[in-house]
Design a protein around this motif. Structure first.
Motif, PDB file in Angstrom:
ATOM      1  N   ALA A 234      -8.093   8.179   8.848  1.00 13.13           N
ATOM      2  CA  ALA A 234      -9.007   7.203   9.459  1.00 13.13           C
ATOM      3  C   ALA A 234      -8.263   6.234  10.368  1.00 13.13           C
ATOM      4  CB  ALA A 234      -9.749   6.430   8.377  1.00 13.13           C
ATOM      5  N   LEU A 235      -6.990   6.003  10.104  1.00 11.84           N
ATOM      6  CA  LEU A 235      -6.210   5.055  10.907  1.00 11.84           C
ATOM      7  C   LEU A 235      -5.645   5.671  12.179  1.00 11.84           C
ATOM      8  CD1 LEU A 235      -4.237   3.290   8.029  1.00 11.84           C
ATOM      9  CD2 LEU A 235      -6.112   2.325   9.370  1.00 11.84           C
ATOM     10  N   LEU A 236      -5.604   6.982  12.257  1.00 13.48           N
ATOM     11  CA  LEU A 236      -5.040   7.655  13.432  1.00 13.48           C
ATOM     12  C   LEU A 236      -5.876   7.367  14.674  1.00 13.48           C
ATOM     13  CD1 LEU A 236      -4.155  11.064  11.801  1.00 13.48           C
ATOM     14  CD2 LEU A 236      -2.550   9.349  12.607  1.00 13.48           C
ATOM     15  N   THR A 237      -5.203   7.221  15.807  1.00 11.58           N
ATOM     16  CA  THR A 237      -5.906   6.910  17.041  1.00 11.58           C
ATOM     17  C   THR A 237      -6.081   8.114  17.950  1.00 11.58           C
ATOM     18  OG1 THR A 237      -3.838   6.267  18.119  1.00 11.58           O
ATOM     19  CG2 THR A 237      -5.097   4.526  17.028  1.00 11.58           C
ATOM     20  N   SER A 238      -5.330   9.175  17.731  1.00 13.56           N
ATOM     21  CA  SER A 238      -5.380  10.360  18.588  1.00 13.56           C
ATOM     22  C   SER A 238      -6.438  11.340  18.105  1.00 13.56           C
ATOM     23  CB  SER A 238      -4.010  11.046  18.599  1.00 13.56           C
ATOM     24  OG  SER A 238      -4.078  12.245  19.334  1.00 13.56           O
ATOM     25  N   ASP A 239      -7.029  12.063  19.048  1.00 11.78           N
ATOM     26  CA  ASP A 239      -7.988  13.110  18.712  1.00 11.78           C
ATOM     27  C   ASP A 239      -7.340  14.490  18.701  1.00 11.78           C
ATOM     28  OD1 ASP A 239     -10.070  11.312  18.468  1.00 11.78           O
ATOM     29  OD2 ASP A 239     -10.642  11.488  20.575  1.00 11.78           O
ATOM     30  N   ASP A 240      -6.098  14.586  19.193  1.00 10.93           N
ATOM     31  CA  ASP A 240      -5.378  15.850  19.256  1.00 10.93           C
ATOM     32  C   ASP A 240      -4.968  16.285  17.845  1.00 10.93           C
ATOM     33  OD1 ASP A 240      -3.872  18.046  20.092  1.00 10.93           O
ATOM     34  OD2 ASP A 240      -2.075  16.828  20.397  1.00 10.93           O
ATOM     35  N   PRO A 241      -5.450  17.448  17.377  1.00 10.15           N
ATOM     36  CA  PRO A 241      -5.131  17.876  16.009  1.00 10.15           C
ATOM     37  C   PRO A 241      -3.631  18.052  15.757  1.00 10.15           C
ATOM     38  CG  PRO A 241      -6.831  19.281  16.968  1.00 10.15           C
ATOM     39  CD  PRO A 241      -6.350  18.385  18.042  1.00 10.15           C
ATOM     40  N   GLY A 242      -2.907  18.552  16.735  1.00  7.27           N
ATOM     41  CA  GLY A 242      -1.463  18.724  16.571  1.00  7.27           C
ATOM     42  C   GLY A 242      -0.748  17.401  16.405  1.00  7.27           C
ATOM     43  N   ARG A 243      -1.111  16.452  17.237  1.00  7.27           N
ATOM     44  CA  ARG A 243      -0.507  15.118  17.163  1.00  7.27           C
ATOM     45  C   ARG A 243      -0.873  14.436  15.847  1.00  7.27           C
ATOM     46  NH1 ARG A 243       1.557  11.315  21.006  1.00  7.27           N
ATOM     47  NH2 ARG A 243       1.296  12.921  22.568  1.00  7.27           N
ATOM     48  N   ARG A 244      -2.119  14.577  15.444  1.00  7.33           N
ATOM     49  CA  ARG A 244      -2.564  13.981  14.179  1.00  7.33           C
ATOM     50  C   ARG A 244      -1.759  14.532  13.007  1.00  7.33           C
ATOM     51  NH1 ARG A 244      -7.564  11.267  14.350  1.00  7.33           N
ATOM     52  NH2 ARG A 244      -7.933  11.719  12.162  1.00  7.33           N
ATOM     53  N   GLN A 245      -1.500  15.850  13.031  1.00  3.02           N
ATOM     54  CA  GLN A 245      -0.752  16.476  11.950  1.00  3.02           C
ATOM     55  C   GLN A 245       0.694  15.981  11.929  1.00  3.02           C
ATOM     56  OE1 GLN A 245      -2.015  18.449   9.500  1.00  3.02           O
ATOM     57  NE2 GLN A 245      -0.008  18.119   8.589  1.00  3.02           N
ATOM     58  N   VAL A 246       1.307  15.838  13.104  1.00  3.94           N
ATOM     59  CA  VAL A 246       2.681  15.350  13.170  1.00  3.94           C
ATOM     60  C   VAL A 246       2.779  13.920  12.645  1.00  3.94           C
ATOM     61  CG1 VAL A 246       4.550  14.733  14.763  1.00  3.94           C
ATOM     62  CG2 VAL A 246       3.366  16.910  15.030  1.00  3.94           C
ATOM     63  N   VAL A 247       1.833  13.079  13.037  1.00  7.95           N
ATOM     64  CA  VAL A 247       1.834  11.690  12.571  1.00  7.95           C
ATOM     65  C   VAL A 247       1.586  11.634  11.065  1.00  7.95           C
ATOM     66  CG1 VAL A 247       0.626   9.472  12.733  1.00  7.95           C
ATOM     67  CG2 VAL A 247       1.198  10.729  14.815  1.00  7.95           C
ATOM     68  N   THR A 248       0.671  12.451  10.569  1.00 11.97           N
ATOM     69  CA  THR A 248       0.404  12.492   9.137  1.00 11.97           C
ATOM     70  C   THR A 248       1.646  12.958   8.372  1.00 11.97           C
ATOM     71  OG1 THR A 248      -1.937  12.912   9.525  1.00 11.97           O
ATOM     72  CG2 THR A 248      -1.098  13.463   7.352  1.00 11.97           C
ATOM     73  N   ASP A 249       2.314  13.972   8.887  1.00  9.23           N
ATOM     74  CA  ASP A 249       3.535  14.466   8.240  1.00  9.23           C
ATOM     75  C   ASP A 249       4.630  13.400   8.235  1.00  9.23           C
ATOM     76  OD1 ASP A 249       2.274  16.862   7.810  1.00  9.23           O
ATOM     77  OD2 ASP A 249       3.262  17.903   9.479  1.00  9.23           O
ATOM     78  N   HIS A 250       4.756  12.681   9.341  1.00  4.57           N
ATOM     79  CA  HIS A 250       5.761  11.616   9.429  1.00  4.57           C
ATOM     80  C   HIS A 250       5.445  10.504   8.432  1.00  4.57           C
ATOM     81  CE1 HIS A 250       7.972   8.162  11.016  1.00  4.57           C
ATOM     82  NE2 HIS A 250       8.782   9.038  11.576  1.00  4.57           N
ATOM     83  N   THR A 251       4.188  10.144   8.339  1.00  2.00           N
ATOM     84  CA  THR A 251       3.768   9.104   7.399  1.00  2.00           C
ATOM     85  C   THR A 251       4.017   9.546   5.958  1.00  2.00           C
ATOM     86  OG1 THR A 251       2.083   8.367   8.962  1.00  2.00           O
ATOM     87  CG2 THR A 251       1.839   7.644   6.696  1.00  2.00           C
TER      88      THR A 251
END
Length: 107
Positions: free
Chosen positions: A11-28
Motif C-alpha cells: 500500500a505504501l509503494l508509489t510505483s505501478d510497475d510490477p517489476g519495480r514494486r517487487q524489487v522495492v518489496t524485496d529490498h524492504t
C-alpha cells in the motif's frame, strides 16, 4: 516479511510497475531481516498485534489498503504511528535507491 507487513508495504509503494514494486518489496524485506534481532522482534510482535487488530476491525469484509494505511497513520497510539513510519522509511529508501540506480544506468 510477515504477511501484514507485506500488505502495508504494498500500500505504501508509489510505483505501478510490477517489476519495480517487487524489487522495492524485496529490498524492504531484506532490510527488515537485516535489523538487529531485538528491533526485529519488536517490530514483528507489533505486526502480529496489528494484524489481529486489523482483522477484528475488518470483520471479514475487505478494506482498501489506502484506508488501512490512513488508519495506521492516524492512530491515537504513537507506537502504531511509529511502526507505519518505520515501514514507510524503508519503502522510501528502497524507491530512492532504485531511482538512483536507474539514473546511473540510463544515459
Amino acid at each position: 516479511m510477515l504477511p501484514y507487513e507485506r500488505r502495508v508495504v504494498d500500500a505504501l509503494l508509489t510505483s505501478d510497475d510490477p517489476g519495480r514494486r517487487q524489487v522495492v518489496t524485496d529490498h524492504t524485506s531484506a532490510a527488515l531481516a537485516a535489523m538487529p534481532e531485538v528491533i526485529r522482534a519488536g517490530i514483528a510482535s507489533e505486526t502480529v498485534l496489528l494484524a489481529s487488530w486489523s482483522a477484528a476491525r475488518r470483520r471479514g469484509r475487505p478494506l482498501d489498503p489506502a484506508d488501512e494505511v490512513a488508519w495506521l497513520e492516524g492512530h491515537p497510539l504513537g507506537i502504531v504511528r511509529q511502526w507505519v513510519r518505520a515501514l514507510r522509511s524503508l519503502v522510501l529508501f528502497a524507491e530512492q535507491e532504485l531511482a538512483a540506480d536507474d539514473t546511473l544506468v540510463a544515459p
